[in-house]
Motif scaffolding. Structure first.
Motif, PDB file in Angstrom:
ATOM      1  N   VAL A 175       6.697  11.099   6.496  1.00 42.88           N
ATOM      2  CA  VAL A 175       7.233  11.508   5.202  1.00 42.88           C
ATOM      3  C   VAL A 175       8.265  12.606   5.410  1.00 42.88           C
ATOM      4  CG1 VAL A 175       6.648  12.497   2.965  1.00 42.88           C
ATOM      5  CG2 VAL A 175       5.088  10.899   4.066  1.00 42.88           C
ATOM      6  N   ASP A 192      -1.463  14.608  -1.022  1.00 42.13           N
ATOM      7  CA  ASP A 192      -0.921  13.472  -0.295  1.00 42.13           C
ATOM      8  C   ASP A 192       0.596  13.464  -0.468  1.00 42.13           C
ATOM      9  OD1 ASP A 192      -0.318  11.140   0.961  1.00 42.13           O
ATOM     10  OD2 ASP A 192      -1.446   9.830  -0.395  1.00 42.13           O
ATOM     11  N   ARG A 194       2.754  11.402   0.533  1.00 45.94           N
ATOM     12  CA  ARG A 194       3.343  10.093   0.232  1.00 45.94           C
ATOM     13  C   ARG A 194       3.318   9.783  -1.253  1.00 45.94           C
ATOM     14  NH1 ARG A 194       4.446   7.439   4.799  1.00 45.94           N
ATOM     15  NH2 ARG A 194       3.457   8.206   6.724  1.00 45.94           N
ATOM     16  N   GLY A 195       2.544  10.536  -1.999  1.00 44.81           N
ATOM     17  CA  GLY A 195       2.514  10.323  -3.445  1.00 44.81           C
ATOM     18  C   GLY A 195       3.489  11.204  -4.206  1.00 44.81           C
ATOM     19  N   LEU A 196       4.294  12.003  -3.489  1.00 45.99           N
ATOM     20  CA  LEU A 196       5.238  12.911  -4.130  1.00 45.99           C
ATOM     21  C   LEU A 196       6.654  12.368  -4.040  1.00 45.99           C
ATOM     22  CD1 LEU A 196       4.007  16.407  -2.855  1.00 45.99           C
ATOM     23  CD2 LEU A 196       3.332  15.162  -4.923  1.00 45.99           C
ATOM     24  N   THR A 197       7.452  12.727  -5.023  1.00 42.21           N
ATOM     25  CA  THR A 197       8.886  12.418  -5.014  1.00 42.21           C
ATOM     26  C   THR A 197       9.632  13.708  -4.721  1.00 42.21           C
ATOM     27  OG1 THR A 197       8.605  10.645  -6.629  1.00 42.21           O
ATOM     28  CG2 THR A 197      10.836  11.551  -6.331  1.00 42.21           C
ATOM     29  N   ASP A 209       7.941  21.196  -4.710  1.00 42.62           N
ATOM     30  CA  ASP A 209       7.333  19.915  -5.068  1.00 42.62           C
ATOM     31  C   ASP A 209       5.825  19.959  -4.845  1.00 42.62           C
ATOM     32  OD1 ASP A 209       9.901  18.913  -5.573  1.00 42.62           O
ATOM     33  OD2 ASP A 209      10.149  18.350  -3.466  1.00 42.62           O
ATOM     34  N   ALA A 213       2.751  19.886  -7.700  1.00 36.66           N
ATOM     35  CA  ALA A 213       1.614  18.980  -7.641  1.00 36.66           C
ATOM     36  C   ALA A 213       0.299  19.733  -7.736  1.00 36.66           C
ATOM     37  CB  ALA A 213       1.665  18.174  -6.348  1.00 36.66           C
ATOM     38  N   GLN A 217      -2.650  19.621 -10.761  1.00 34.17           N
ATOM     39  CA  GLN A 217      -4.067  19.394 -10.497  1.00 34.17           C
ATOM     40  C   GLN A 217      -4.922  20.590 -10.901  1.00 34.17           C
ATOM     41  OE1 GLN A 217      -4.406  18.398  -6.360  1.00 34.17           O
ATOM     42  NE2 GLN A 217      -2.867  16.781  -6.469  1.00 34.17           N
TER      43      GLN A 217
END
Length: 464
Positions: A175, A192, A194-197, A209, A213, A217
């Motif tokens: 990533v 994770d 891979r779940g972020l833009t 970023d 996130a 949460q």
């Protein structure tokens, strides 16, 4: 074109193999002079400023603050001017950095080859800068990435790494993340990637970023790494790394307990006469004599009578090595933990000289400027834990020494003096000793002599 030289973490002496970056003193783009301190590092012995042997412009830094680097790892690169000027020793390097580090020869230009990630094309994509060379100037990186790196506090080296990461991610690699710190923040908080833009150039994931996130949460941004503890108590605990000075102390204490069969004896002593003698010394003017200096002078006289306690054990040869000089260590508490500076040849010093040296080393300990040489080579340690307001303790021997004398607080107590009950200044003395170097009779004799000198300072006149 300017010649770019690589400055590596030098050998700091005393067998030290690594150091932690505490604070950078220069930034990329700064102009540095020969022998100018460029970074402050902490070793297992002390905190020191590392001077750079080159003069020029800083082109790259390697390692964030808090990172541990081994000796020989790159610290920074410096552009020193035109090749003709760089060949002149007087303008390129000083030859005087730290123990074991010479600059009499220019560093060879080498390239560091990075293995391509699995599935990535063997060659770098057109327009993408190559991995940085250890001894060459950093390749120019695209402006957006460089701007992102500056926003994140990363060096140009990190910006170049981000571009490589982007190309690798496009080819199915890892990533794309702007810096290792961002990846660490995500890992410690269970995010994770891979779940972020990513909001950075070309989709790079920035620190903001990850923090966004975490806020989404409803978790703290920098939650400490935790570890489960026994049932019935708190469910989690904070992890504190054992490194630097604190880690070195932990290793030495654990080794002392593991290797040395120690024993402790103690005695209460009437220090009234000692305190009166000190007051008389200081009343005549001149530098003040400290209580610690008087106790140190008593210790050196006692070690002259009982040299078994000024020794070390050679376990490999199965021999006791009696040492000719008393290098007296004393425990000093600092913000970074416990350190033990060493007064060299204490047996040859007067009370005034001992006071001066104790004051110098204590100030250096508090300022974090003790050198490795100030903290090594001790043969006997004096621990004045009375400054913490406690009466007694069972000291742990400072490995590889053979004994430590502990001194509690000096306080008024009821005491039988000349057959009558009186209020006297009383102190508890405790001696922890290696039972391999002597038996209890020798240790008791040493401690009794120290107590006698505390109670009657005139006893010292026989050895002065």
């Amino acid at each position: 074109m300017p010649k770019v030289l690589e400055f590596k973490l030098p050998d700091l002496g005393e067998g030290l193999t690594e150091a932690e970056i505490v604070r950078w003193l220069v930034a990329v783009g700064d102009v540095v002079a020969i022998d100018q301190p460029v970074v402050e590092v902490e070793t297992a012995k002390a905190m020191v400023e590392v001077p750079c042997p080159y003069g020029g412009v800083v082109t790259a830094r390697f390692g964030e603050e808090g990172t541990e680097l081994p000796v020989g790892a790159p610290l920074l690169t410096v552009a020193v001017g035109a090749p003709e000027a760089a060949d002149a020793e007087s303008s390129e390097y000083s030859g005087n950095v730290l123990v074991g580090y010479g600059t009499g020869e220019a560093v060879r230009r080498r390239r560091r080859v990075r293995p391509a990630p699995v599935g990535a094309p063997p060659a770098t994509a057109p327009g993408t800068p190559s991995a940085p060379a250890e001894s060459t100037a950093p390749a120019a990186s695209p402006a957006p990435v460089a701007s992102a790196a500056r926003a994140e506090g990363a060096s140009p080296g990190h910006a170049r790494g981000a571009v490589v990461a982007t190309a690798a991610a496009t080819a199915g690699g890892p990533v794309p993340v702007i810096s290792p710190l961002v990846r660490k923040l995500a890992r410690e908080n269970g995010v994770d990637l891979r779940g972020l833009t990513g909001s950075g150039p070309d989709g790079l994931i920035l620190r903001g970023d990850v923090e966004s996130a975490l806020r989404a949460q409803d978790q703290p941004v920098s939650a400490p790494e935790t570890v489960p503890v026994a049932a019935g108590s708190a469910t989690a605990g904070t992890r504190i790394p054992l490194r630097g000075i604190r880690g070195a102390v932990a290793d030495k204490l654990a080794r002392s307990r593991t290797e040395i069969p120690d024993a402790t004896c103690w005695v209460d002593a009437d220090a009234t006469e000692l305190m009166a003698a000190r007051a008389a010394m200081n009343a005549v003017g001149g530098p003040k004599i400290s209580v610690l200096a008087l106790l140190a002078r008593i210790c050196t006289a006692a070690l002259d009578r009982y040299p078994e306690l000024n020794s070390t054990v050679d376990t490999a040869a199965r021999e006791i090595v009696r040492l000719p000089s008393v290098h007296l260590g004393f425990a000093a508490q600092t913000e970074r933990g416990l350190v033990v500076p060493v007064v060299r040849d204490a047996q040859a010093r007067s009370a005034a000289s001992l006071s001066e040296e104790f004051a110098r080393l204590t100030e250096a300990a508090r300022a974090g400027t003790l050198t490795p040489g100030d903290l090594t080579g001790g043969t006997f340690t004096l621990n004045n834990y009375g400054v913490f307001g406690v009466d007694g303790s069972t000291p742990i021997i400072n490995h590889p020494e053979a004994a430590m004398l502990g001194v509690g607080r000096i306080v008024p107590k009821p005491w039988v003096h000349q057959g009558e009950l009186a209020v006297r200044q009383v102190v508890q003395l405790s001696l922890t000793f290696d039972h391999r170097v002597c038996d209890g009779g020798t240790a008791g004799g040493f401690l009794r002599y120290v107590a006698d000198c505390v109670e009657q300072p005139a006893v010292l006149l026989r050895t002065l």
